[in-house]
Design an enzyme around this catalytic site. Structure first.
Site, PDB file in Angstrom:
ATOM      1  N   ARG A  16      34.025  42.063  38.150  1.00 10.32           N
ATOM      2  CA  ARG A  16      34.478  42.326  36.852  1.00 10.32           C
ATOM      3  C   ARG A  16      34.506  41.639  35.822  1.00 10.32           C
ATOM      4  O   ARG A  16      34.417  41.541  34.291  1.00 10.32           O
ATOM      5  CB  ARG A  16      35.681  43.198  36.554  1.00 10.32           C
ATOM      6  CG  ARG A  16      36.146  43.579  37.328  1.00 10.32           C
ATOM      7  CD  ARG A  16      36.967  45.110  37.504  1.00 10.32           C
ATOM      8  NE  ARG A  16      38.118  44.411  38.239  1.00 10.32           N
ATOM      9  CZ  ARG A  16      39.822  44.481  38.489  1.00 10.32           C
ATOM     10  NH1 ARG A  16      39.598  45.769  38.331  1.00 10.32           N
ATOM     11  NH2 ARG A  16      40.304  43.650  39.345  1.00 10.32           N
ATOM     12  N   LYS A 194      45.441  26.024  33.695  1.00 10.59           N
ATOM     13  CA  LYS A 194      45.577  27.112  33.726  1.00 10.59           C
ATOM     14  C   LYS A 194      46.291  27.979  35.133  1.00 10.59           C
ATOM     15  O   LYS A 194      47.315  28.436  34.886  1.00 10.59           O
ATOM     16  CB  LYS A 194      44.201  27.963  34.457  1.00 10.59           C
ATOM     17  CG  LYS A 194      43.194  28.917  34.404  1.00 10.59           C
ATOM     18  CD  LYS A 194      44.362  29.804  33.855  1.00 10.59           C
ATOM     19  CE  LYS A 194      43.813  32.086  33.781  1.00 10.59           C
ATOM     20  NZ  LYS A 194      43.636  32.373  35.330  1.00 10.59           N
ATOM     21  N   GLU A 201      53.523  32.961  34.280  1.00  8.35           N
ATOM     22  CA  GLU A 201      53.186  34.315  34.339  1.00  8.35           C
ATOM     23  C   GLU A 201      53.496  35.205  35.017  1.00  8.35           C
ATOM     24  O   GLU A 201      54.041  36.569  35.288  1.00  8.35           O
ATOM     25  CB  GLU A 201      51.325  34.315  33.961  1.00  8.35           C
ATOM     26  CG  GLU A 201      51.331  36.322  34.164  1.00  8.35           C
ATOM     27  CD  GLU A 201      49.453  36.091  34.069  1.00  8.35           C
ATOM     28  OE1 GLU A 201      48.973  37.746  34.393  1.00  8.35           O
ATOM     29  OE2 GLU A 201      48.992  35.599  34.703  1.00  8.35           O
TER      30      GLU A 201
END
Length: 343
Positions: A16, A194, A201
């Site tokens: 994706r 990251k 997150e």
């Protein structure tokens, strides 16, 4: 807006995110050669304007020199892909790993390709399936020369300065961070940033989910509760007599709240579609970044209790704490759901 500096990119991996990166680049005037083990995925992008490649060798042969290749494959597939490419590439070619690899592996892979004169760039990419329209936040590691060459590609992929209001206290007048991409440092630095981003997150997601769950159970005083020696009683049932619409809470939090965020947007959308979250199993994976962040915190002696707890919560969601629960039950003398001995 079409780029005034079109480049050619070879994309390896058309999941994706990989496929949407190709689409975003082509929309802005760049040309892409696409390869994936799934021939149907290659064919779909070829119909949209990409050049199809049937193998890594074919992809390399279709790229003009110096070549730029972007790997968007699972972390476990990166090393064999780099190994295969190492003998095909020429000096000044660039290999970009845009997936979620461990930053220490980037250091090793850069050293592997350096004798060939090939540049290795690690690019932490955040944006998920929504990045095609929103753009992707890019955290880049590698030597300055290679990253500068990639600037037209990075500028197209990133959201752009108009995606957020200018920071009022920002005094810096240069740099690419306001455009949504940043050269963080040498090899590994991009994936390091990251990695920590994803650890953060984890903590944010856990806090939002736990908070809304507390609101969901604010009617505890209205429910029938087991009364026995093994169940702590609810001290003040009248204080928990609220039947609050959690979907509406998520919706109102999206507007003007200090916790308003893309994550809350996703929660509000899910609750609007299914208030009981019937289509979700409650199983949350972790692809590595959270545990690597916790390991880095340990190595650096940095307290990170929130991220650590959020990581363990993901393990629990997958039933990995079941044996622990059974042992706790054994120590309580509980068998088959019935207490045999009070503790």
């Amino acid at each position: 807006m079409t780029t005034d500096t079109p480049m050619q990119l070879g994309m390896v991996g058309l999941g994706r995110m990989g496929a949407n990166l190709v689409r975003r680049l082509m929309r802005d005037g760049h040309s892409c050669v696409a390869y994936d083990l799934d021939a149907d995925a290659v064919g779909e992008l070829a119909r949209e304007g990409a050049t199809a490649a049937s193998s890594l060798k074919d992809l390399v042969g279709r790229l003009g020199r110096p070549r730029t290749l972007w790997l968007m494959v699972p972390a476990g597939v990166v090393q064999p892909t780099v190994d295969e490419l190492a003998g095909m590439l020429d000096p000044e070619d660039i290999v970009i790993d845009g997936g979620n690899s461990y930053y220490r592996d980037d250091i090793t892979r850069a050293e592997q390709l350096r004798p060939h004169g090939v540049h290795y760039v690690d690019c932490g990419t955040s944006g998920g399936v929504w990045g095609l329209e929103r753009g992707y936040c890019l955290m880049v590691g590698g030597d300055r020369e290679a990253v500068l060459r990639l600037d037209p590609l990075l500028r197209t992929i990133a959201p752009g300065a108009g995606s957020a209001e200018p920071t009022p206290g920002r005094t810096a007048t240069t740099g690419t961070a306001p455009d949504g991409y940043l050269h963080c440092g040498p090899n590994g630095a991009g994936h390091f940033v990251k990695m920590v981003h994803n650890g953060v997150e984890y903590g944010m997601m856990a806090a939002i989910a736990e908070g809304l769950s507390i609101i969901e159970h604010a009617d505890a005083g209205l429910r029938d509760r087991t009364v026995d020696a093994e169940t702590a009683p609810l001290r003040d049932p009248d204080a928990y007599a609220y039947d609050i619409d959690v979907a509406e809470v998520a919706e109102v939090w999206r507007r003007g709240s200090v916790v308003g965020s893309w994550l809350v947007d996703l929660v509000a959308d899910a609750l609007a579609r299914s208030p009981e979250l019937g289509g979700f199993a409650g199983r949350v994976s972790d692809s590595g970044e959270g545990r690597w962040t916790v390991q880095a915190a340990v190595d650096e002696s940095v307290p990170a209790p929130v991220i650590t707890a959020a990581l363990y919560e993901r393990y629990a969601s997958r039933g990995l704490g079941e044996f622990t629960g059974k042992l706790l039950s054994a120590m309580r003398g509980e068998f088959g759901g019935h207490a045999e001995k009070a503790g």
